[in-house]
Design an enzyme around this catalytic site. Structure first.
Site, PDB file in Angstrom:
ATOM      1  N   GLY A 234       0.818  -1.193   0.000  1.00 28.50           N
ATOM      2  CA  GLY A 234       0.000   0.000   0.000  1.00 28.50           C
ATOM      3  C   GLY A 234       0.856   1.249   0.000  1.00 28.50           C
ATOM      4  CB  SER A 235       0.006   4.739   0.782  1.00 26.27           C
ATOM      5  OG  SER A 235      -0.446   4.671   2.130  1.00 26.27           O
ATOM      6  N   GLY A 239       2.106   2.074   5.266  1.00 24.43           N
ATOM      7  CA  GLY A 239       3.180   1.222   5.750  1.00 24.43           C
ATOM      8  C   GLY A 239       3.734   1.690   7.086  1.00 24.43           C
ATOM      9  CD  GLU A 256       5.101  -3.351  -3.606  1.00 22.10           C
ATOM     10  OE1 GLU A 256       5.406  -2.140  -3.743  1.00 22.10           O
ATOM     11  OE2 GLU A 256       4.160  -3.886  -4.178  1.00 22.10           O
ATOM     12  CB  CYS A 291       3.367   0.564  -6.316  1.00 21.18           C
ATOM     13  SG  CYS A 291       3.635  -1.191  -6.656  1.00 21.18           S
TER      14      CYS A 291
END
Length: 498
Positions: A234-235, A239, A256, A291
């Protein structure tokens, strides 16, 4: 689980805990990002007790599952994935409606789940393979180093490619001997839940569970002492929150996170239709919401006009529309808030005097008011603008010129992120030279983007783009720990005493 291939049939998904489906009184209402007010379906909204039950079920299943050999687990996992493609068209349609992406991308999302799953199973023979450290002068022991699973693993996936991203971690965690709880994205949980449940139904009860719901009820998936690891995609801000929560119990994490990937076009780069098609897809696939998409393009000043013209030709062919409609090439952004953010950074560039070029026609009718945004180029902007420094996660990209290779490398690395990058050149030596200087976890040569990822290779970011690696044997080892057993050699010990 209800099948649907159009918006006419609402989808309803439940929880799946300990081998049993479970419905909840409260639900999440899932809306169509392209059609304001249209409800795609409903997902169960788990209570804190449901979450606790999922953790308990996974914990109870762990001893028997981990006691199997990796090859035995692989056999069961191969049986569980069999037939997963039978409902792929429906899965793709559901994902298109709840996410906004075009149907083809939804199909690929589900297809990659199966591909990654099967690639993980090919590593079964390596999973249990340890090593022996023999007696050597001064160390009178023989040491056996083996691998062991961690326990219960939580896998949290984002809205953009939830099914494919799930398979970068889930099969590796299971093959390593862990049990798992999957948390799909609350804004787009339907297709992911459908697929996970179909797989979980064929595995021993409790080995694989799926829990959907509001984040405020999900904290124990991260900070329960019975959860050994959290794998989150995610963002960056997301994170950081996960890491902070996991710190309460020292729960391990793989993160990630976002990227601000640079694509570097050297003076001798091949800029033909093949390479331009690759670059265009790397920028605008999923309406820019990937991403590892290219987020900044640095091009030698002598090739600037050529590259911009090539992208413009493709942008002029973009058809904004509904993801299930034939002919649509770009859908809406997933969330109104993300649309507002991308609009804001584009407007900031315009206000600063940047050369902003927008393309395509916003759809009308029942799509008017959807989260649609015209794709854009920002040509030669000030490098301090947010369209350059932040991850856009939308259909806009800055194109920046450079004069020397050293300047390009420095600009590419001058960022908070370190997920991916690419170098475009006809010179093999230049590709290796520049590629090895990019501070990121994955580098393409004359290519870029999720569709070109080698699914056998370890993947993950540097800097604020993440911690740890997924895929490959490295991805399996991320869900294991080592145990060393040392046996004293009496003769070597006696020799040391003399």
């Amino acid at each position: 689980m209800t099948d649907t291939t159009s918006t006419e049939t609402a989808v309803r998904t439940g929880l799946f805990i300990g081998g049993e489906p479970r419905q909840t009184d409260e639900t999440l209402t899932i809306v169509d990002p392209a059609k304001p007010g249209v409800i795609v379906g409903e997902a169960a909204s788990a209570s804190k007790q449901d979450v606790a039950d999922a953790i308990a079920a996974a914990d109870a299943a762990f001893p028997a599952w981990s006691a199997l050999s990796a090859t035995e687990r692989a056999t069961l996992m191969a049986e569980a994935i069999a037939g997963i493609a039978d409902e792929r068209d429906t899965d793709a349609a559901v994902l298109s409606q709840e996410n906004g992406k075009i149907r083809f991308e939804g199909f690929i999302d589900a297809l990659v789940f199966e591909i990654r799953w099967n690639l993980a199973l090919m590593l079964a023979d390596e999973v249990d393979t340890g090593k022996t450290l023999p007696v050597v002068p001064g160390i009178p022991v023989t040491t056996e180093v083996s691998y062991q699973p961690l326990g219960v693993v939580t896998v949290i996936v984002p809205f953009n490619w939830p099914i494919a991203i799930l398979a970068a971690a889930l099969p590796h965690a299971l093959l390593a001997g862990n049990t798992a709880i999957v948390k799909p994205p609350p804004s787009a949980p339907l297709a992911t839940t459908r697929i996970v449940q179909r797989v979980a139904e064929k595995l021993p009860p409790g080995v694989l569970n799926v829990v959907t719901g509001r984040d405020e009820n999900m904290a124990e998936l991260i900070q329960s002492p019975d959860v050994a690891k959290v794998c989150f995609t995610g963002s960056v801000n997301g994170g950081k929150r996960i890491m902070e929560m996991a710190a309460k119990t020292l729960t391990r994490v793989t993160l990630e996170l976002g990227g601000n990937d640079a694509a570097v076009f050297l003076e001798d780069a091949v800029i033909d239709d093949v390479h331009l098609d690759r670059l265009f897809a790397a920028i605008y696939d999923s309406t820019g919401q990937i991403c590892m998409n290219a987020k900044r393009v640095y091009v030698h000043r002598s090739r600037m006009d050529e590259l911009v013209a090539g992208l413009e030709a493709r942008l002029n062919r973009v058809v904004l529309g509904y993801g299930l409609d034939e002919g649509t090439t770009m859908g809406p952004l997933h969330q109104p808030a993300q649309k507002a953010f991308v609009e804001d950074i584009i407007q900031e560039a315009k206000d600063a005097g940047a050369d902003v070029r927008e393309y395509g026609t916003l759809p009308g009718g029942d799509l008017a008011g959807g989260n649609f945004l015209r794709p854009a180029l920002v040509v030669d902007p000030d490098p301090s603008l947010r369209v350059v420094t932040q991850e856009q996660f939308g259909p806009v990209i800055p194109i920046l010129p450079f004069d020397t290779e050293e300047e390009a490398v420095a600009a590419a690395n001058d960022t908070w992120s370190g997920l991916c990058g690419s170098v475009w050149t006809a010179d093999v030596e230049a590709a290796q030279r520049v590629g090895s200087q990019l501070v990121c976890g994955y580098v393409w040569v004359n290519d870029h983007g999720a569709t070109r990822l080698d699914l056998r290779a370890p993947f993950g970011g540097m800097k604020q783009s993440g911690i740890g690696r997924e895929q490959g044997i490295e991805g399996i080892r991320a869900f294991q720990d080592t145990r060393s057993i040392a046996t004293i050699d009496p003769e070597a010990l006696a020799a040391m005493a003399h």
